[in-house]
Design a protein around this motif. Structure first.
Motif, PDB file in Angstrom:
ATOM      1  N   VAL A  22      41.167 -17.504  -1.952  1.00 47.56           N
ATOM      2  CA  VAL A  22      40.549 -17.535  -1.519  1.00 47.56           C
ATOM      3  C   VAL A  22      38.995 -18.692  -1.347  1.00 47.56           C
ATOM      4  CG1 VAL A  22      38.917 -16.147  -0.037  1.00 47.56           C
ATOM      5  CG2 VAL A  22      40.847 -15.083  -1.260  1.00 47.56           C
ATOM      6  N   LEU A  23      38.953 -19.435  -0.358  1.00 41.06           N
ATOM      7  CA  LEU A  23      37.815 -20.247  -0.101  1.00 41.06           C
ATOM      8  C   LEU A  23      36.402 -19.301  -0.094  1.00 41.06           C
ATOM      9  CD1 LEU A  23      39.583 -23.171   0.477  1.00 41.06           C
ATOM     10  CD2 LEU A  23      39.398 -22.636  -1.923  1.00 41.06           C
ATOM     11  N   MET A  24      35.736 -19.127  -1.033  1.00 36.00           N
ATOM     12  CA  MET A  24      34.761 -18.585  -0.319  1.00 36.00           C
ATOM     13  C   MET A  24      33.523 -19.280   0.402  1.00 36.00           C
ATOM     14  SD  MET A  24      32.002 -15.989  -2.336  1.00 36.00           S
ATOM     15  CE  MET A  24      32.718 -14.424  -3.624  1.00 36.00           C
ATOM     16  N   GLY A  25      33.056 -19.300   1.730  1.00 36.61           N
ATOM     17  CA  GLY A  25      32.048 -19.956   1.943  1.00 36.61           C
ATOM     18  C   GLY A  25      30.719 -19.573   1.779  1.00 36.61           C
ATOM     19  N   CYS A  26      29.803 -20.097   1.419  1.00 36.67           N
ATOM     20  CA  CYS A  26      28.217 -19.267   1.597  1.00 36.67           C
ATOM     21  C   CYS A  26      26.986 -20.591   1.299  1.00 36.67           C
ATOM     22  CB  CYS A  26      27.904 -19.215   0.373  1.00 36.67           C
ATOM     23  SG  CYS A  26      28.349 -19.380  -1.142  1.00 36.67           S
ATOM     24  N   ARG A  27      26.252 -20.322   1.666  1.00 36.61           N
ATOM     25  CA  ARG A  27      24.745 -21.432   1.866  1.00 36.61           C
ATOM     26  C   ARG A  27      24.776 -21.376   0.257  1.00 36.61           C
ATOM     27  NH1 ARG A  27      21.121 -18.833   5.579  1.00 36.61           N
ATOM     28  NH2 ARG A  27      21.829 -16.978   4.784  1.00 36.61           N
ATOM     29  N   ASP A  28      24.787 -20.691  -0.866  1.00 36.91           N
ATOM     30  CA  ASP A  28      24.563 -21.149  -2.111  1.00 36.91           C
ATOM     31  C   ASP A  28      25.256 -20.907  -2.982  1.00 36.91           C
ATOM     32  OD1 ASP A  28      23.026 -20.149  -3.972  1.00 36.91           O
ATOM     33  OD2 ASP A  28      21.543 -19.361  -4.137  1.00 36.91           O
ATOM     34  N   GLU A  29      25.508 -21.903  -3.556  1.00 40.72           N
ATOM     35  CA  GLU A  29      27.152 -21.831  -4.650  1.00 40.72           C
ATOM     36  C   GLU A  29      26.452 -20.778  -5.204  1.00 40.72           C
ATOM     37  OE1 GLU A  29      29.945 -25.036  -6.992  1.00 40.72           O
ATOM     38  OE2 GLU A  29      27.899 -25.365  -5.574  1.00 40.72           O
ATOM     39  N   ASP A  30      25.382 -20.768  -6.199  1.00 38.21           N
ATOM     40  CA  ASP A  30      25.302 -19.588  -7.294  1.00 38.21           C
ATOM     41  C   ASP A  30      25.604 -18.611  -7.021  1.00 38.21           C
ATOM     42  OD1 ASP A  30      24.670 -22.225  -8.873  1.00 38.21           O
ATOM     43  OD2 ASP A  30      22.669 -22.162  -8.654  1.00 38.21           O
TER      44      ASP A  30
ATOM     45  N   GLN B 219      31.915 -13.060 -10.172  1.00 42.12           N
ATOM     46  CA  GLN B 219      33.267 -11.982 -11.394  1.00 42.12           C
ATOM     47  C   GLN B 219      32.937 -10.961 -11.006  1.00 42.12           C
ATOM     48  OE1 GLN B 219      33.374 -14.517 -13.558  1.00 42.12           O
ATOM     49  NE2 GLN B 219      32.109 -16.194 -12.261  1.00 42.12           N
ATOM     50  N   ASP B 220      32.934 -10.336 -10.166  1.00 43.10           N
ATOM     51  CA  ASP B 220      32.933  -8.923 -10.153  1.00 43.10           C
ATOM     52  C   ASP B 220      34.583  -8.980  -9.337  1.00 43.10           C
ATOM     53  OD1 ASP B 220      30.145  -8.037 -10.905  1.00 43.10           O
ATOM     54  OD2 ASP B 220      29.676  -8.079  -8.688  1.00 43.10           O
ATOM     55  N   ILE B 221      35.257  -9.791  -8.997  1.00 38.64           N
ATOM     56  CA  ILE B 221      36.206  -9.405  -8.544  1.00 38.64           C
ATOM     57  C   ILE B 221      37.266 -10.016  -9.539  1.00 38.64           C
ATOM     58  CG2 ILE B 221      37.654  -9.748  -6.320  1.00 38.64           C
ATOM     59  CD1 ILE B 221      35.457 -11.039  -5.266  1.00 38.64           C
ATOM     60  N   VAL B 222      37.949  -9.142 -10.118  1.00 38.73           N
ATOM     61  CA  VAL B 222      38.357  -8.980 -11.520  1.00 38.73           C
ATOM     62  C   VAL B 222      39.711  -9.691 -10.982  1.00 38.73           C
ATOM     63  CG1 VAL B 222      39.570  -8.549 -14.078  1.00 38.73           C
ATOM     64  CG2 VAL B 222      36.843  -8.162 -12.887  1.00 38.73           C
ATOM     65  N   GLY B 223      40.430 -10.910 -11.723  1.00 36.56           N
ATOM     66  CA  GLY B 223      41.929 -11.299 -11.118  1.00 36.56           C
ATOM     67  C   GLY B 223      42.256 -12.431 -10.387  1.00 36.56           C
ATOM     68  N   ALA B 224      41.421 -12.381  -9.167  1.00 39.85           N
ATOM     69  CA  ALA B 224      41.500 -13.400  -8.239  1.00 39.85           C
ATOM     70  C   ALA B 224      41.272 -14.408  -7.917  1.00 39.85           C
ATOM     71  CB  ALA B 224      40.500 -12.532  -7.544  1.00 39.85           C
ATOM     72  N   ASP B 225      42.223 -15.351  -7.909  1.00 42.94           N
ATOM     73  CA  ASP B 225      41.784 -16.543  -7.280  1.00 42.94           C
ATOM     74  C   ASP B 225      40.901 -16.789  -6.348  1.00 42.94           C
ATOM     75  OD1 ASP B 225      42.436 -19.333  -7.612  1.00 42.94           O
ATOM     76  OD2 ASP B 225      44.312 -19.060  -7.247  1.00 42.94           O
ATOM     77  N   ILE B 226      39.546 -17.469  -6.544  1.00 46.24           N
ATOM     78  CA  ILE B 226      38.331 -17.050  -5.478  1.00 46.24           C
ATOM     79  C   ILE B 226      37.739 -18.560  -5.761  1.00 46.24           C
ATOM     80  CG2 ILE B 226      36.206 -16.596  -4.961  1.00 46.24           C
ATOM     81  CD1 ILE B 226      37.891 -13.393  -5.295  1.00 46.24           C
ATOM     82  N   GLN B 227      37.826 -19.514  -5.447  1.00 51.00           N
ATOM     83  CA  GLN B 227      36.699 -21.088  -4.800  1.00 51.00           C
ATOM     84  C   GLN B 227      35.919 -20.386  -4.256  1.00 51.00           C
ATOM     85  OE1 GLN B 227      37.609 -22.990  -7.739  1.00 51.00           O
ATOM     86  NE2 GLN B 227      39.047 -22.083  -8.066  1.00 51.00           N
ATOM     87  N   VAL B 228      34.519 -20.898  -5.075  1.00 43.97           N
ATOM     88  CA  VAL B 228      33.379 -21.129  -3.883  1.00 43.97           C
ATOM     89  C   VAL B 228      33.157 -22.302  -3.585  1.00 43.97           C
ATOM     90  CG1 VAL B 228      30.723 -21.056  -4.031  1.00 43.97           C
ATOM     91  CG2 VAL B 228      31.852 -18.936  -5.695  1.00 43.97           C
TER      92      VAL B 228
END
Length: 229
Positions: free
Chosen positions: A29-37, A44-53
């Motif tokens: 999952v590529l998580m698109g958001c206005r603020d990268e931080d 961090q709360d989604i343990v074990g997932a492959d997520i890129q911001v």
């Protein structure tokens, strides 16, 4: 091959639950958001997932193009696009600032269209793709266009774009483009009185992105059931 999913507005509310749902299904999952931080913090709360911001500000079409181009260059492809990011201006027609209307159109129509223009050619070339536009019953002619003017009109435009694009790529039967209404959801936008959880609001968007080859395209859904435009 692990599906790659891009979700705009993915760091809170319905978007965050959409991210969780796809991650749970084993997608990257590529998580698109206005603020990268902000995105890095919640992932961090989604343990074990492959997520890129991916930092993504829909207020600038050029920024949209630049960021999605970089994301595609790094990750190679996008199999599922979920246009979820939204804004709410609740002014009535007498008090509406036209700049706010332009912002609503930018976030709900122009930005999603720019993203579709970037990812659709690759989906067509690969013979697979799913685009999910998170809309609203407030933008439905069949339901009376009952929402605030800027929100309702911009969501109606998103619905129109959904149907038009789906018709334009209808020859490519395994590229599906649909819209969905999450219902009235308890989020910062929906407010405290909303009866639905973000998890419930996200369900249909997650389902539409994983449609089988014979699934629908060019339709509008709520709770995984087709509704009228």
């Amino acid at each position: 091959m692990t599906p790659i999913v891009f979700v705009t507005g993915g760091n809170r509310g319905i978007g965050l639950e959409i991210v969780r749902g796809y991650a749970k299904a084993g997608c990257k999952v590529l998580m698109g958001c206005r603020d990268e931080d902000a995105g890095e913090e919640v992932k961090q709360d989604i343990v074990g997932a492959d997520i890129q911001v991916i930092e993504m500000d829909l207020s600038s079409e050029q920024a949209v193009v630049d960021n999605i181009t970089r994301a595609s260059a790094v990750f190679g492809r996008i199999d599922v696009l979920v246009n979820n990011a939204g804004v709410m201006d609740d002014a009535n027609w007498k008090d509406l600032d036209l700049a706010k209307l332009k912002r609503s159109m930018q976030v709900h129509l122009n930005g999603p269209l720019a993203l579709c223009q970037q990812v659709l050619p690759g989906m067509i070339d690969r013979g697979y793709g799913r685009i999910v536009n998170v809309s609203s019953g407030y933008g439905s002619f069949a339901e009376g266009m009952e929402g605030p003017l800027a929100y309702a009109v911009s969501k109606a435009a998103l619905n129109a774009m959904t149907l038009k694009l789906a018709n334009d790529v209808a020859d490519h039967s395994n590229v599906k483009i649909n819209a969905m209404c999450p219902g009235w959801v308890h989020t910062r936008m929906g407010g405290r009185d909303a009866p639905r959880s973000p998890e419930k609001g996200a369900e249909t968007a997650i389902w539409l992105g994983q449609l089988e080859d014979d699934g629908p395209s060019g339709k509008f859904f709520r709770d995984k059931k087709e509704i009228n435009w």
